[in-house]
Design an enzyme around this catalytic site. Structure first.
Site, PDB file in Angstrom:
ATOM      1  N   CYS A  18       4.559  72.360   6.724  1.00 30.57           N
ATOM      2  CA  CYS A  18       5.196  73.703   7.108  1.00 30.57           C
ATOM      3  C   CYS A  18       5.675  74.288   6.467  1.00 30.57           C
ATOM      4  O   CYS A  18       6.491  73.657   4.806  1.00 30.57           O
ATOM      5  CB  CYS A  18       6.728  72.438   7.305  1.00 30.57           C
ATOM      6  SG  CYS A  18       8.570  73.762   7.691  1.00 30.57           S
TER       7      CYS A  18
ATOM      8  N   CYS B  20       7.602  68.753  13.261  1.00 29.90           N
ATOM      9  CA  CYS B  20       8.499  69.340  11.923  1.00 29.90           C
ATOM     10  C   CYS B  20       9.892  68.824  12.422  1.00 29.90           C
ATOM     11  O   CYS B  20      10.420  69.223  12.696  1.00 29.90           O
ATOM     12  CB  CYS B  20       8.551  70.405  11.717  1.00 29.90           C
ATOM     13  SG  CYS B  20       9.417  70.967   9.672  1.00 29.90           S
TER      14      CYS B  20
ATOM     15  N   HIS C 253      25.230  82.199   5.334  1.00 32.22           N
ATOM     16  CA  HIS C 253      25.283  81.727   6.303  1.00 32.22           C
ATOM     17  C   HIS C 253      26.657  82.664   6.874  1.00 32.22           C
ATOM     18  O   HIS C 253      27.072  83.155   8.396  1.00 32.22           O
ATOM     19  CB  HIS C 253      25.943  80.211   6.433  1.00 32.22           C
ATOM     20  CG  HIS C 253      24.364  78.553   6.408  1.00 32.22           C
ATOM     21  ND1 HIS C 253      24.564  78.452   5.181  1.00 32.22           N
ATOM     22  CD2 HIS C 253      23.953  78.720   7.249  1.00 32.22           C
ATOM     23  CE1 HIS C 253      23.909  77.859   5.607  1.00 32.22           C
ATOM     24  NE2 HIS C 253      22.844  78.064   6.243  1.00 32.22           N
TER      25      HIS C 253
ATOM     26  N   LYS D 236      18.490  75.523  -2.169  1.00 25.83           N
ATOM     27  CA  LYS D 236      19.454  74.201  -2.624  1.00 25.83           C
ATOM     28  C   LYS D 236      17.849  73.556  -4.201  1.00 25.83           C
ATOM     29  O   LYS D 236      19.243  74.272  -5.481  1.00 25.83           O
ATOM     30  CB  LYS D 236      19.568  72.646  -2.914  1.00 25.83           C
ATOM     31  CG  LYS D 236      20.804  72.404  -2.579  1.00 25.83           C
ATOM     32  CD  LYS D 236      20.653  71.169  -2.196  1.00 25.83           C
ATOM     33  CE  LYS D 236      22.256  69.961  -2.164  1.00 25.83           C
ATOM     34  NZ  LYS D 236      23.110  69.995  -0.802  1.00 25.83           N
TER      35      LYS D 236
ATOM     36  N   CYS E 253      12.255  71.460  10.861  1.00 21.48           N
ATOM     37  CA  CYS E 253      12.678  72.392  12.109  1.00 21.48           C
ATOM     38  C   CYS E 253      13.214  72.078  12.891  1.00 21.48           C
ATOM     39  O   CYS E 253      13.699  72.815  14.034  1.00 21.48           O
ATOM     40  CB  CYS E 253      11.135  73.098  12.267  1.00 21.48           C
ATOM     41  SG  CYS E 253      10.626  74.220  10.752  1.00 21.48           S
TER      42      CYS E 253
ATOM     43  N   LYS F  49      14.794  83.217  -1.715  1.00 20.63           N
ATOM     44  CA  LYS F  49      15.209  82.765  -0.761  1.00 20.63           C
ATOM     45  C   LYS F  49      16.297  81.977  -1.324  1.00 20.63           C
ATOM     46  O   LYS F  49      16.142  81.319  -2.224  1.00 20.63           O
ATOM     47  CB  LYS F  49      14.353  82.007  -0.294  1.00 20.63           C
ATOM     48  CG  LYS F  49      14.520  81.046   1.073  1.00 20.63           C
ATOM     49  CD  LYS F  49      13.093  80.113   1.315  1.00 20.63           C
ATOM     50  CE  LYS F  49      14.268  78.902   2.488  1.00 20.63           C
ATOM     51  NZ  LYS F  49      13.468  77.745   2.490  1.00 20.63           N
TER      52      LYS F  49
ATOM     53  N   HIS G  93       9.458  74.026   5.123  1.00 20.71           N
ATOM     54  CA  HIS G  93      10.226  72.534   4.479  1.00 20.71           C
ATOM     55  C   HIS G  93      10.177  71.765   3.565  1.00 20.71           C
ATOM     56  O   HIS G  93       9.766  70.837   2.851  1.00 20.71           O
ATOM     57  CB  HIS G  93      10.830  71.901   5.719  1.00 20.71           C
ATOM     58  CG  HIS G  93      11.783  72.758   6.517  1.00 20.71           C
ATOM     59  ND1 HIS G  93      11.337  73.042   7.431  1.00 20.71           N
ATOM     60  CD2 HIS G  93      13.915  72.603   6.558  1.00 20.71           C
ATOM     61  CE1 HIS G  93      12.743  73.621   8.060  1.00 20.71           C
ATOM     62  NE2 HIS G  93      14.363  73.282   7.592  1.00 20.71           N
TER      63      HIS G  93
ATOM     64  N   HIS H 289      26.689  78.212   2.952  1.00 21.39           N
ATOM     65  CA  HIS H 289      26.857  79.541   1.792  1.00 21.39           C
ATOM     66  C   HIS H 289      26.806  80.451   2.571  1.00 21.39           C
ATOM     67  O   HIS H 289      26.884  80.642   3.442  1.00 21.39           O
ATOM     68  CB  HIS H 289      25.566  78.652   1.019  1.00 21.39           C
ATOM     69  CG  HIS H 289      23.807  79.467   1.835  1.00 21.39           C
ATOM     70  ND1 HIS H 289      23.771  80.487   2.302  1.00 21.39           N
ATOM     71  CD2 HIS H 289      22.856  78.307   1.831  1.00 21.39           C
ATOM     72  CE1 HIS H 289      22.288  79.974   2.783  1.00 21.39           C
ATOM     73  NE2 HIS H 289      22.428  78.596   2.716  1.00 21.39           N
TER      74      HIS H 289
HETATM   75  N1  MSP Z   1      21.395  74.120  14.190  1.00 20.82           N
HETATM   76  C1  MSP Z   1      20.593  75.820  14.241  1.00 20.82           C
HETATM   77  C2  MSP Z   1      20.808  76.282  15.862  1.00 20.82           C
HETATM   78  C3  MSP Z   1      20.907  75.956  16.961  1.00 20.82           C
HETATM   79  S1  MSP Z   1      21.586  76.961  18.274  1.00 20.82           S
HETATM   80  C4  MSP Z   1      21.865  76.030  19.389  1.00 20.82           C
HETATM   81  C5  MSP Z   1      20.228  76.127  13.164  1.00 20.82           C
HETATM   82  N2  MSP Z   1      20.597  75.654  12.208  1.00 20.82           N
HETATM   83  S2  MSP Z   1      20.833  76.258  10.187  1.00 20.82           S
HETATM   84  O1  MSP Z   1      21.750  75.696   9.915  1.00 20.82           O
HETATM   85  O2  MSP Z   1      19.818  76.100  10.593  1.00 20.82           O
HETATM   86  O3  MSP Z   1      21.180  77.701  10.920  1.00 20.82           O
HETATM   87  C6  MSP Z   1      22.626  78.784  11.652  1.00 20.82           C
HETATM   88  C7  MSP Z   1      22.334  79.990  11.599  1.00 20.82           C
HETATM   89  O4  MSP Z   1      22.291  80.538   9.936  1.00 20.82           O
HETATM   90  C8  MSP Z   1      21.286  80.361  11.436  1.00 20.82           C
HETATM   91  O5  MSP Z   1      20.858  81.806  12.213  1.00 20.82           O
HETATM   92  C9  MSP Z   1      20.220  81.179  11.026  1.00 20.82           C
HETATM   93  O6  MSP Z   1      19.450  82.142  11.070  1.00 20.82           O
HETATM   94  C10 MSP Z   1      21.594  81.806   9.935  1.00 20.82           C
HETATM   95  N3  MSP Z   1      20.607  81.467   8.268  1.00 20.82           N
HETATM   96  C11 MSP Z   1      20.798  80.624   7.224  1.00 20.82           C
HETATM   97  N4  MSP Z   1      19.919  80.982   6.802  1.00 20.82           N
HETATM   98  C12 MSP Z   1      20.361  82.004   6.228  1.00 20.82           C
HETATM   99  C13 MSP Z   1      20.691  83.236   5.183  1.00 20.82           C
HETATM  100  N5  MSP Z   1      19.763  83.063   4.037  1.00 20.82           N
HETATM  101  N6  MSP Z   1      21.201  84.753   5.765  1.00 20.82           N
HETATM  102  C14 MSP Z   1      21.881  84.696   6.762  1.00 20.82           C
HETATM  103  N7  MSP Z   1      21.569  83.745   7.878  1.00 20.82           N
HETATM  104  C15 MSP Z   1      21.170  82.475   7.238  1.00 20.82           C
HETATM  105  O7  MSP Z   1      18.978  77.018  13.580  1.00 20.82           O
END
Ligand code: MSP
Length: 488
Positions: A149, A130, A27, A304, A133, A301, A152, A24
């Protein structure tokens, strides 16, 4: 023989997202931050490698695949592809995309495990886990959260099992020293202080495997077919397996990373566990860890279940990729959380991109056409001090770097208003008109250069319009105004 200069290597990584869901807009921030640094370093002649990818093992993915009714590898291929498409969608200049299911990663992960053997021992883990996480949860945290958690909203699993441990505790002092002396720079300070606080308490040894009969989707522990590697331990390794650790020339060339970028929720993994692993491997720590905040949607936040997920494609299709890049990088405080709403986005689009930047470009083009038949004349370099802009980028303050650019955009519009080339033209002093327009163009070219890591397509368009000395017509306006009102 001519002298050969070797460009300095510059390695940037993003975290690798899980494939239990789809990307989304939140990310996207991390990818763009990394892309700005990569583009900036390339434009300064550095030999850049920008890596990103997907994190595909563990219980969470195994569960998701099961729900989808697909074999787990098939599920992983499908979702990983969606993440792979995100980079090109937002014009990210990725050099390497790593999947933790790549055979090369899996083989090299086994080598890393073996290289860490001296710090690994078998023990008994009795406590909480968890799956959301993918983390072992300390007793105190589980108690504080009443066994559920908060992220989640699911109960922690109580586990009691034999698994392998990594002697992280022995590295607390060395990691602390490297953060303190700046050789491992953690920014911003708020995150650095949090990490130092955790380190001060002393790191505990961590569990790094799970029994195969509980989780089967992972990389096998070398020499023990009853265990698989704990997904975080294995995923962190991607930062060197992507370079071909241990033998590949790229590894020798690009490690240590210049900048690793992660979100605030995973700073502990990157500022404590990963450095411990690197020290165990006798490798240098990354030079810098930039921890960004979260993008929310209207203060909430993005999730979904709240139904507020915005896919970056929605924004790109309607407003273009540079508008999305601009909004996220300028209007997210680089050291804190940011917020997206369509209203805020459209205000920034109309006021800053269409009215300020777009107008400066179209007015310059119109006057050059009207008064000089498209001829621009001699372009002298303006004398703006850009030191602050460069400093902000070095500190990952993308919001402030763009503010510096915008001061020049606003300054230029003000200059046009004050100089009034149309009044000079009416008075017949066409020589002076020519000078003023050439100066305006030189400012636009300077702005384009500063914008290039942030808004590469826009920067290229502005440059192509003006830099040959003869105005090149482009199709349409840079940022056409959108009149239909925003949803939220
Ligand atoms: N798989 C682990 C990372 C492993 S690195 C060896 C993970 N994945 S994640 O999909 O949950 O998150 C990926 C990245 O997206 C993380 O840096 C996380 O902080 C970031 N974000 C997830 N949601 C976000 C927002 N709403 N805003 C900004 N960044 C976000 O953690």
């Amino acid at each position: 023989m001519s002298a050969k200069t070797t460009a300095k290597s510059y390695f940037i990584t993003t975290s690798i997202p899980y494939i239990n869901g789809e990307p989304h807009i939140g990310h996207t921030y991390e990818l763009l931050a990394a892309d700005v640094l990569a583009r900036y370093a390339r434009s300064h002649g550095q030999d850049v490698l920008l890596s990103t990818g997907t994190d595909e093992h563990g219980g969470k993915i195994q569960e998701k695949a099961k729900q989808s009714g697909k074999p787990v590898k098939e599920y992983a291929d499908e979702i990983s592809k969606k993440w792979r498409e995100l980079g090109p969608l937002v014009n990210m200049s990725t050099d390497r995309f790593i999947r933790t299911t790549d055979p090369g990663h899996e083989q090299r992960a086994a080598l890393i495990w073996q290289a860490l053997q001296a710090d690994i021992y078998k023990g008994k883990y009795s406590g909480w886990y968890c799956t959301g996480c993918e983390a072992f949860v300390p007793e105190a945290t589980a108690k504080e959260n009443n066994g559920v958690c908060p992220i989640h909203e699911r109960a922690y699993d109580k586990i009691e099992e034999e698994n392998y441990f990594f002697k992280l505790s022995k590295y607390s002092a060395e990691i602390t020293a490297k953060i303190m002396d700046g050789s491992f720079r953690v920014i911003p300070d708020t995150r650095r202080n949090e990490v130092l606080h955790v380190l001060k308490e002393g790191l505990e040894d961590i569990s790094i495997s799970r029994p195969k009969d509980k989780i089967s989707w992972g990389v096998p522990v070398p020499g023990d077919d009853t265990q698989i590697m704990y997904v975080w331990f294995e995923a962190l390794m991607n930062y060197i397996t992507v370079l071909g650790y241990p033998e590949h020339a790229d590894f020798k060339k690009f490690w240590p990373a210049n900048v690793q970028i992660v979100g605030k929720d995973i700073s502990r993994f990157h500022a404590a566990i990963w450095p411990g692993m690197l020290l165990g491997l006798k490798l240098p720590l990354p030079k810098m860890l930039y921890v960004h905040g979260f993008i929310n949607f209207g203060g909430q936040k993005i999730s979904k279940s709240l139904g507020n997920v915005v896919h970056p494609r929605e924004v790109v299709d309607k407003y273009g990729v540079d508008a999305l890049r601009y909004y996220l990088l300028r209007h997210t405080p680089s050291y804190e959380d940011g917020d997206f709403t369509w209203k805020r986005f459209e205000a920034a689009y109309n006021n800053e991109l269409a009215n300020e930047l777009g107008n400066a470009v179209s007015r310059a083009a119109a006057m050059i056409t009207k008064y000089q038949n498209g001829l621009i004349g001699d372009i002298a370099k303006p004398e703006h001090d850009s030191a602050q802009y460069h400093k902000e980028i070095a500190d990952c303050r993308f919001d402030r770097a763009l503010e510096e650019v915008w001061q020049q955009v606003r300054g230029l519009n003000q200059y046009i208003e004050e100089e009034k080339p149309w009044v000079i033209a009416a008075g017949g002093d066409m020589g002076h008109v020519g000078e003023v327009l050439a100066y305006i163009v030189s400012c636009l070219l300077e702005i384009a250069e500063m914008l290039s890591p942030f808004m590469p397509a826009t920067s290229d368009k502005i440059t192509a319009m003006f830099d040959s000395g003869v105005l090149q017509k482009t199709e349409g306006t840079l940022f056409p105004k959108h009149e239909d009102p925003a949803k939220v």
